[in-house]
Motif scaffolding. Structure first.
Motif, PDB file in Angstrom:
ATOM      1  N   GLU A 123     -19.010 -13.043   0.118  1.00 38.93           N
ATOM      2  CA  GLU A 123     -17.794 -13.267   0.899  1.00 38.93           C
ATOM      3  C   GLU A 123     -17.274 -11.920   1.402  1.00 38.93           C
ATOM      4  O   GLU A 123     -17.514 -10.873   0.789  1.00 38.93           O
ATOM      5  N   VAL A 124     -16.547 -11.955   2.519  1.00 42.51           N
ATOM      6  CA  VAL A 124     -15.969 -10.754   3.110  1.00 42.51           C
ATOM      7  C   VAL A 124     -14.456 -10.854   3.051  1.00 42.51           C
ATOM      8  O   VAL A 124     -13.858 -11.822   3.528  1.00 42.51           O
ATOM      9  N   ILE A 125     -13.823  -9.844   2.463  1.00 39.33           N
ATOM     10  CA  ILE A 125     -12.368  -9.769   2.356  1.00 39.33           C
ATOM     11  C   ILE A 125     -11.892  -8.574   3.161  1.00 39.33           C
ATOM     12  O   ILE A 125     -12.361  -7.455   2.947  1.00 39.33           O
ATOM     13  N   GLU A 126     -10.972  -8.814   4.095  1.00 41.75           N
ATOM     14  CA  GLU A 126     -10.432  -7.734   4.921  1.00 41.75           C
ATOM     15  C   GLU A 126      -9.074  -7.302   4.388  1.00 41.75           C
ATOM     16  O   GLU A 126      -8.245  -8.130   4.037  1.00 41.75           O
ATOM     17  N   VAL A 127      -8.850  -5.991   4.336  1.00 37.91           N
ATOM     18  CA  VAL A 127      -7.565  -5.434   3.901  1.00 37.91           C
ATOM     19  C   VAL A 127      -7.076  -4.448   4.955  1.00 37.91           C
ATOM     20  O   VAL A 127      -7.796  -3.508   5.318  1.00 37.91           O
ATOM     21  N   ASN A 128      -5.861  -4.685   5.455  1.00 36.36           N
ATOM     22  CA  ASN A 128      -5.240  -3.809   6.439  1.00 36.36           C
ATOM     23  C   ASN A 128      -4.008  -3.167   5.806  1.00 36.36           C
ATOM     24  O   ASN A 128      -2.972  -3.812   5.668  1.00 36.36           O
ATOM     25  N   ALA A 129      -4.146  -1.903   5.402  1.00 33.73           N
ATOM     26  CA  ALA A 129      -3.063  -1.201   4.718  1.00 33.73           C
ATOM     27  C   ALA A 129      -2.348  -0.274   5.695  1.00 33.73           C
ATOM     28  O   ALA A 129      -2.989   0.367   6.537  1.00 33.73           O
ATOM     29  N   ALA A 130      -1.014  -0.208   5.574  1.00 35.74           N
ATOM     30  CA  ALA A 130      -0.242   0.619   6.496  1.00 35.74           C
ATOM     31  C   ALA A 130       0.960   1.244   5.807  1.00 35.74           C
ATOM     32  O   ALA A 130       1.515   0.684   4.857  1.00 35.74           O
ATOM     33  N   THR A 131       1.349   2.417   6.289  1.00 35.69           N
ATOM     34  CA  THR A 131       2.568   3.077   5.850  1.00 35.69           C
ATOM     35  C   THR A 131       3.233   3.741   7.044  1.00 35.69           C
ATOM     36  O   THR A 131       2.555   4.337   7.889  1.00 35.69           O
ATOM     37  N   THR A 132       4.550   3.636   7.110  1.00 35.13           N
ATOM     38  CA  THR A 132       5.315   4.306   8.161  1.00 35.13           C
ATOM     39  C   THR A 132       6.249   5.357   7.588  1.00 35.13           C
ATOM     40  O   THR A 132       6.978   6.009   8.335  1.00 35.13           O
ATOM     41  N   SER A 133       6.228   5.533   6.255  1.00 38.02           N
ATOM     42  CA  SER A 133       7.217   6.404   5.617  1.00 38.02           C
ATOM     43  C   SER A 133       6.668   7.384   4.595  1.00 38.02           C
ATOM     44  O   SER A 133       7.401   8.277   4.170  1.00 38.02           O
ATOM     45  N   HIS A 134       5.408   7.233   4.168  1.00 40.90           N
ATOM     46  CA  HIS A 134       4.936   8.028   3.046  1.00 40.90           C
ATOM     47  C   HIS A 134       3.510   8.509   3.240  1.00 40.90           C
ATOM     48  O   HIS A 134       2.812   8.098   4.174  1.00 40.90           O
ATOM     49  N   ASP A 135       3.085   9.352   2.319  1.00 43.58           N
ATOM     50  CA  ASP A 135       1.690   9.734   2.121  1.00 43.58           C
ATOM     51  C   ASP A 135       1.272   9.048   0.827  1.00 43.58           C
ATOM     52  O   ASP A 135       1.755   9.405  -0.251  1.00 43.58           O
ATOM     53  N   VAL A 136       0.408   8.044   0.932  1.00 43.85           N
ATOM     54  CA  VAL A 136       0.113   7.175  -0.208  1.00 43.85           C
ATOM     55  C   VAL A 136      -1.366   7.236  -0.570  1.00 43.85           C
ATOM     56  O   VAL A 136      -2.239   7.105   0.288  1.00 43.85           O
ATOM     57  N   SER A 137      -1.649   7.428  -1.851  1.00 45.10           N
ATOM     58  CA  SER A 137      -2.997   7.324  -2.389  1.00 45.10           C
ATOM     59  C   SER A 137      -3.054   6.042  -3.218  1.00 45.10           C
ATOM     60  O   SER A 137      -2.174   5.800  -4.039  1.00 45.10           O
ATOM     61  N   TRP A 138      -4.097   5.229  -3.026  1.00 43.60           N
ATOM     62  CA  TRP A 138      -4.090   3.893  -3.621  1.00 43.60           C
ATOM     63  C   TRP A 138      -5.504   3.371  -3.874  1.00 43.60           C
ATOM     64  O   TRP A 138      -6.464   3.787  -3.242  1.00 43.60           O
ATOM     65  N   TYR A 139      -5.582   2.491  -4.856  1.00 41.78           N
ATOM     66  CA  TYR A 139      -6.810   1.769  -5.183  1.00 41.78           C
ATOM     67  C   TYR A 139      -6.601   0.275  -4.978  1.00 41.78           C
ATOM     68  O   TYR A 139      -5.483  -0.226  -5.070  1.00 41.78           O
ATOM     69  N   LEU A 140      -7.691  -0.444  -4.756  1.00 41.58           N
ATOM     70  CA  LEU A 140      -7.684  -1.906  -4.815  1.00 41.58           C
ATOM     71  C   LEU A 140      -8.259  -2.332  -6.159  1.00 41.58           C
ATOM     72  O   LEU A 140      -9.151  -1.672  -6.704  1.00 41.58           O
TER      73      LEU A 140
END
Length: 246
Positions: free
Chosen positions: A179-196
């Motif tokens: 299966e294919v899962i799409e993730v669209n992550a966005a920020t307008t205010s920060h510098d973010v480091s993140w994991y799924l």
């Protein structure tokens, strides 16, 4: 080229390991750019799935922007797919405003694996990078995947939200039925480091797979608001101020 084309060019793959995050996530260092193979931290038994990360808009570089800590005269022209890893490494580029990826999830055997939940773990939040922004094109487009999630990195408690008209979890996968899962992550205010973090179950086994762009490193996205934005026009020979400022 796109921010996620860096991942595609390197054939980014998560190794399918059961993961139990530990330590203080806010102290985790952030990488300079998303320019490595996807990895997972192994703190348990192997999971019966593998995850491949690829760009969800490989044919639409117009959506993509980077922030780079160099003036236009020191930034190479937008790269081709093959040159994207070297370009990002050389410039220290960080995806600007958003990062859009696809997770191709596949079982490692004949047993069915149920994907029960998709979560995000924030490794670091800081002020937006005070760097110049560089656009890979102009405009934006692209469709929505069957299993598509939006991720607001500025939310008090960020979590993937099923895009309207799309299908969320749970999903079933096996070796023959990925299966294919799409993730669209966005920020307008920060510098973010993140994991799924992808939760799964198979029979009486359960686990969580942590997914990032490199061996133990998180994805990273920085806001662009207020940053000088440059474009490299078709047929041009240098970066120039973009009329489409953030």
């Amino acid at each position: 080229m796109t921010a996620t084309a860096v991942l595609a060019a390197l054939g980014a793959v998560a190794t399918g390991l059961r993961t139990h995050p530990g330590g203080d996530p806010t102290s985790a260092p952030a990488p300079a750019a998303n320019a490595g193979a996807t990895g997972a931290v192994d703190r348990g038994a192997s999971a019966p799935i593998t995850v491949t990360v690829r760009p969800s808009r490989r044919d639409d570089p117009e959506c993509d922007k980077y922030v780079v800590d160099h003036p236009p005269s020191e930034v190479p022209r937008p790269p081709t797919v093959a040159d994207a890893p070297a370009w990002a490494a050389k410039t220290g580029a960080v995806p600007g405003h958003y990062l859009s990826i696809e997770l191709i999830v596949q079982g490692t055997g004949s047993d069915t694996v149920v994907l029960t939940a998709l979560n995000v773990r924030i490794a670091r939040i800081a002020a937006p990078l005070a760097w110049n922004a560089y656009s890979m094109g102009e405009g934006c487009g692209g469709g929505v995947g069957v299993h598509s999630f939006d991720l607001d990195l500025d939310a008090a408690h960020p979590r993937p939200v099923v895009f309207e008209g799309s299908t969320g979890l749970p999903l079933k996968v096996s070796e023959r039925d990925p299966e294919v899962i799409e993730v669209n992550a966005a920020t307008t205010s920060h510098d973010v480091s993140w994991y799924l973090e992808l939760e799964w179950s198979s029979g009486n086994r359960t686990g969580t797979l942590t997914i990032g762009p490199g061996a133990g490193t998180p994805f990273r996205t920085s806001a662009l608001k207020g940053r000088p934005l440059y474009r490299y026009p078709p047929g041009g020979k240098a970066w120039e101020p973009s009329p489409f400022q953030e």
